[in-house]
Design an enzyme around this catalytic site. Structure first.
Site, PDB file in Angstrom:
ATOM      1  N   GLY A  10       0.897  -1.250  -0.044  1.00 18.84           N
ATOM      2  CA  GLY A  10      -0.044  -0.096   0.181  1.00 18.84           C
ATOM      3  C   GLY A  10       1.061   1.138   0.008  1.00 18.84           C
ATOM      4  CB  SER A  12       0.976   4.301  -4.738  1.00 20.71           C
ATOM      5  OG  SER A  12      -0.633   4.141  -4.198  1.00 20.71           O
ATOM      6  NE  ARG A  13      -4.923   6.319  -1.831  1.00 21.87           N
ATOM      7  CZ  ARG A  13      -5.740   6.319  -0.763  1.00 21.87           C
ATOM      8  NH1 ARG A  13      -5.656   7.263   0.178  1.00 21.87           N
ATOM      9  NH2 ARG A  13      -6.948   5.475  -0.695  1.00 21.87           N
ATOM     10  CB  VAL A  61      -2.420  -7.135   0.572  1.00 26.72           C
ATOM     11  CG1 VAL A  61      -1.172  -6.092   0.517  1.00 26.72           C
ATOM     12  CG2 VAL A  61      -3.557  -6.315   1.135  1.00 26.72           C
ATOM     13  CB  SER A 139      -4.878   0.537  14.281  1.00 25.46           C
ATOM     14  OG  SER A 139      -5.969   1.874  14.896  1.00 25.46           O
ATOM     15  CE1 TYR A 152      -8.272   0.186   9.755  1.00 24.25           C
ATOM     16  CE2 TYR A 152      -8.344   0.770  12.083  1.00 24.25           C
ATOM     17  CZ  TYR A 152      -7.593   0.762  10.807  1.00 24.25           C
ATOM     18  OH  TYR A 152      -6.597   1.649  10.577  1.00 24.25           O
ATOM     19  CB  ALA A 154     -11.946  -8.021  14.776  1.00 19.99           C
ATOM     20  CB  ALA A 155      -8.583  -6.391  10.722  1.00 20.80           C
ATOM     21  CE  LYS A 156      -5.090  -1.731  10.669  1.00 22.02           C
ATOM     22  NZ  LYS A 156      -3.833  -1.974   9.734  1.00 22.02           N
ATOM     23  CB  ILE A 185      -1.903   9.157  11.081  1.00 21.02           C
ATOM     24  CG1 ILE A 185      -1.283   8.387  12.264  1.00 21.02           C
ATOM     25  CG2 ILE A 185      -0.831   9.661  10.116  1.00 21.02           C
ATOM     26  CD1 ILE A 185      -0.247   9.078  13.254  1.00 21.02           C
TER      27      ILE A 185
HETATM   28  P1  NDP Z   1      -4.749   5.412   3.083  1.00 16.95           P
HETATM   29  O1  NDP Z   1      -6.188   4.861   2.830  1.00 16.95           O
HETATM   30  O2  NDP Z   1      -4.342   6.966   3.007  1.00 16.95           O
HETATM   31  O3  NDP Z   1      -3.707   4.556   2.194  1.00 16.95           O
HETATM   32  C1  NDP Z   1      -3.682   3.271   2.049  1.00 16.95           C
HETATM   33  C2  NDP Z   1      -2.986   2.656   1.011  1.00 16.95           C
HETATM   34  O4  NDP Z   1      -3.307   1.363   0.888  1.00 16.95           O
HETATM   35  C3  NDP Z   1      -3.966   3.203  -0.392  1.00 16.95           C
HETATM   36  O5  NDP Z   1      -2.712   3.381  -1.115  1.00 16.95           O
HETATM   37  C4  NDP Z   1      -4.447   2.133  -0.889  1.00 16.95           C
HETATM   38  O6  NDP Z   1      -4.966   1.822  -1.947  1.00 16.95           O
HETATM   39  C5  NDP Z   1      -3.734   0.798  -0.430  1.00 16.95           C
HETATM   40  N1  NDP Z   1      -4.537  -0.465  -0.380  1.00 16.95           N
HETATM   41  C6  NDP Z   1      -5.864  -0.740   0.044  1.00 16.95           C
HETATM   42  N2  NDP Z   1      -6.216  -1.982  -0.199  1.00 16.95           N
HETATM   43  C7  NDP Z   1      -5.165  -2.738  -0.599  1.00 16.95           C
HETATM   44  C8  NDP Z   1      -5.159  -3.725  -1.149  1.00 16.95           C
HETATM   45  N3  NDP Z   1      -6.186  -4.684  -1.076  1.00 16.95           N
HETATM   46  N4  NDP Z   1      -3.731  -4.192  -1.755  1.00 16.95           N
HETATM   47  C9  NDP Z   1      -2.764  -3.235  -1.593  1.00 16.95           C
HETATM   48  N5  NDP Z   1      -3.012  -2.023  -1.238  1.00 16.95           N
HETATM   49  C10 NDP Z   1      -4.087  -1.648  -0.738  1.00 16.95           C
HETATM   50  O7  NDP Z   1      -4.470   4.737   4.694  1.00 16.95           O
HETATM   51  P2  NDP Z   1      -3.463   5.400   5.585  1.00 16.95           P
HETATM   52  O8  NDP Z   1      -2.006   5.802   4.936  1.00 16.95           O
HETATM   53  O9  NDP Z   1      -4.070   6.333   6.532  1.00 16.95           O
HETATM   54  O10 NDP Z   1      -3.011   3.980   6.359  1.00 16.95           O
HETATM   55  C11 NDP Z   1      -2.139   3.150   6.091  1.00 16.95           C
HETATM   56  C12 NDP Z   1      -2.108   1.927   7.143  1.00 16.95           C
HETATM   57  O11 NDP Z   1      -1.932   2.890   8.559  1.00 16.95           O
HETATM   58  C13 NDP Z   1      -3.216   1.212   7.368  1.00 16.95           C
HETATM   59  O12 NDP Z   1      -3.086  -0.116   7.564  1.00 16.95           O
HETATM   60  C14 NDP Z   1      -4.119   1.655   8.401  1.00 16.95           C
HETATM   61  O13 NDP Z   1      -5.187   0.910   8.882  1.00 16.95           O
HETATM   62  C15 NDP Z   1      -3.125   2.255   9.345  1.00 16.95           C
HETATM   63  N6  NDP Z   1      -3.512   3.171  10.311  1.00 16.95           N
HETATM   64  C16 NDP Z   1      -3.853   4.340   9.797  1.00 16.95           C
HETATM   65  C17 NDP Z   1      -4.329   5.505  10.704  1.00 16.95           C
HETATM   66  C18 NDP Z   1      -4.598   6.736  10.613  1.00 16.95           C
HETATM   67  O14 NDP Z   1      -5.116   7.522  11.481  1.00 16.95           O
HETATM   68  N7  NDP Z   1      -4.575   7.129   9.149  1.00 16.95           N
HETATM   69  C19 NDP Z   1      -4.252   5.102  12.363  1.00 16.95           C
HETATM   70  C20 NDP Z   1      -3.957   3.763  12.443  1.00 16.95           C
HETATM   71  C21 NDP Z   1      -3.464   2.759  11.468  1.00 16.95           C
HETATM   72  P3  NDP Z   1      -5.960   2.744  -3.082  1.00 16.95           P
HETATM   73  O15 NDP Z   1      -5.309   4.135  -3.131  1.00 16.95           O
HETATM   74  O16 NDP Z   1      -6.134   2.058  -4.219  1.00 16.95           O
HETATM   75  O17 NDP Z   1      -7.136   2.810  -1.996  1.00 16.95           O
END
Ligand code: NDP
Length: 244
Positions: A10, A12-13, A61, A139, A152, A154-156, A185
């Site tokens: 994940g 790219s952003r 994934v 998380s 979410y 439960a997964a984390k 974040i």
């Molecule tokens: P974003 O939604 O900003 O980015 C998630 C990235 O994961 C996107 O690029 C998305 O792709 C990609 N993605 C989603 N599904 C898949 C998949 N099946 N296979 C490959 N890539 C995938 O999330 P965050 O950056 O905020 O979060 C990153 C991680 O941090 C996550 O695991 C999140 O649960 C965890 N987290 C975030 C928090 C927060 O406050 N932001 C707090 C706690 C944990 P696409 O662009 O196509 O959607």
């Protein structure tokens, strides 16, 4: 520190992109996968233009066979895999009374099974080379729960259990496995929240402010680096003191 081969899911952003950038700035070769081909190409091109050694692949994934091919490609091209960062994650929030089976399954499958899928393949080269680091992005809600996020949280929480079990299974092979549990974040994921929800969340943070993707990336870098050589099976909370 010699150039490591790193894989971020994940990437790219959001937090994932910040992690890719953090390793690339150290001179590491960073592979990342993400869902959308156009997004992957765009991110890869931007980072390569900045002079970084990165390679992006469109692969979910949830695609067990596709991830196996990706690990084979990494090992064929770069000869090893030193660091895996399981960052990809999604939310499909809703109170339990209204949560659909689809919302439940999609989040468990992406956020938890996704980590199984990558680890299952990544540990082959890591065990062979008798060393490696795995950092799973969990998380804070996996530790404390959160109304409206049964799937979410439960997964984390599952990711945390997986982290500890992997740490025990892989320690004798020199593979260290830890989790980072971010709080609130600022990314596109949290941009969906209402102003009221934001205000309420920020009030729960002793440091009085939300976190940035770079706050998480710095800790991931630490756990993957030489200073964390005696740390395994831990969950490091990056949450401004939200949960303690
Ligand atoms: P974003 O939604 O900003 O980015 C998630 C990235 O994961 C996107 O690029 C998305 O792709 C990609 N993605 C989603 N599904 C898949 C998949 N099946 N296979 C490959 N890539 C995938 O999330 P965050 O950056 O905020 O979060 C990153 C991680 O941090 C996550 O695991 C999140 O649960 C965890 N987290 C975030 C928090 C927060 O406050 N932001 C707090 C706690 C944990 P696409 O662009 O196509 O959607």
């Amino acid at each position: 520190m010699s150039r490591r081969i790193v894989w971020v899911t994940g990437g790219s952003r959001g937090i994932g992109l910040e992690i890719v950038r953090a390793f690339a700035q150290l001179g590491d070769k960073v592979w990342f996968n993400d869902l959308r081909e156009d997004q992957v190409r765009e991110t890869e091109a931007a980072l390569v233009a900045e002079g970084f050694a990165v390679a992006g692949r469109a692969c979910s994934v949830t695609d067990f066979a596709g991830l196996e091919r990706l690990v084979e490609e990494i090992v064929t091209q770069d000869g090893r895999l030193d660091v895996l960062v399981n960052n990809a994650g999604i939310t499909r929030d809703g109170l339990m009374m209204r949560m659909t089976e689809e919302q439940w399954s999609l989040v468990i499958h992406t956020n938890l099974t996704g980590c199984f899928n990558t680890i299952r393949h990544a540990i082959k080269p890591m065990m062979k080379q008798r060393g490696g680091r795995i950092v799973n992005i969990a998380s804070v809600v996996g530790v404390m729960g959160n109304a409206g996020q049964a799937n979410y949280s439960a997964a984390k929480a599952g990711v945390i259990g997986l982290t500890k079990t992997m740490a025990r299974e892989l320690a004798s092979r020199g593979v260290l496995v830890n989790a980072v549990a971010p709080g609130y974040i600022e990314t596109e994921m949290t941009a969906q929240l209402t102003e009221a929800a934001r205000g309420e969340l920020t009030r729960q943070i002793p440091l009085g402010r939300t976190g940035q993707a770079a706050d998480v990336a710095e800790v991931v870098k630490f756990l993957a680096g030489p200073a964390a050589g005696y740390i395994t099976g831990q969950v490091l909370q990056v949450d401004g003191g939200m949960h303690m």
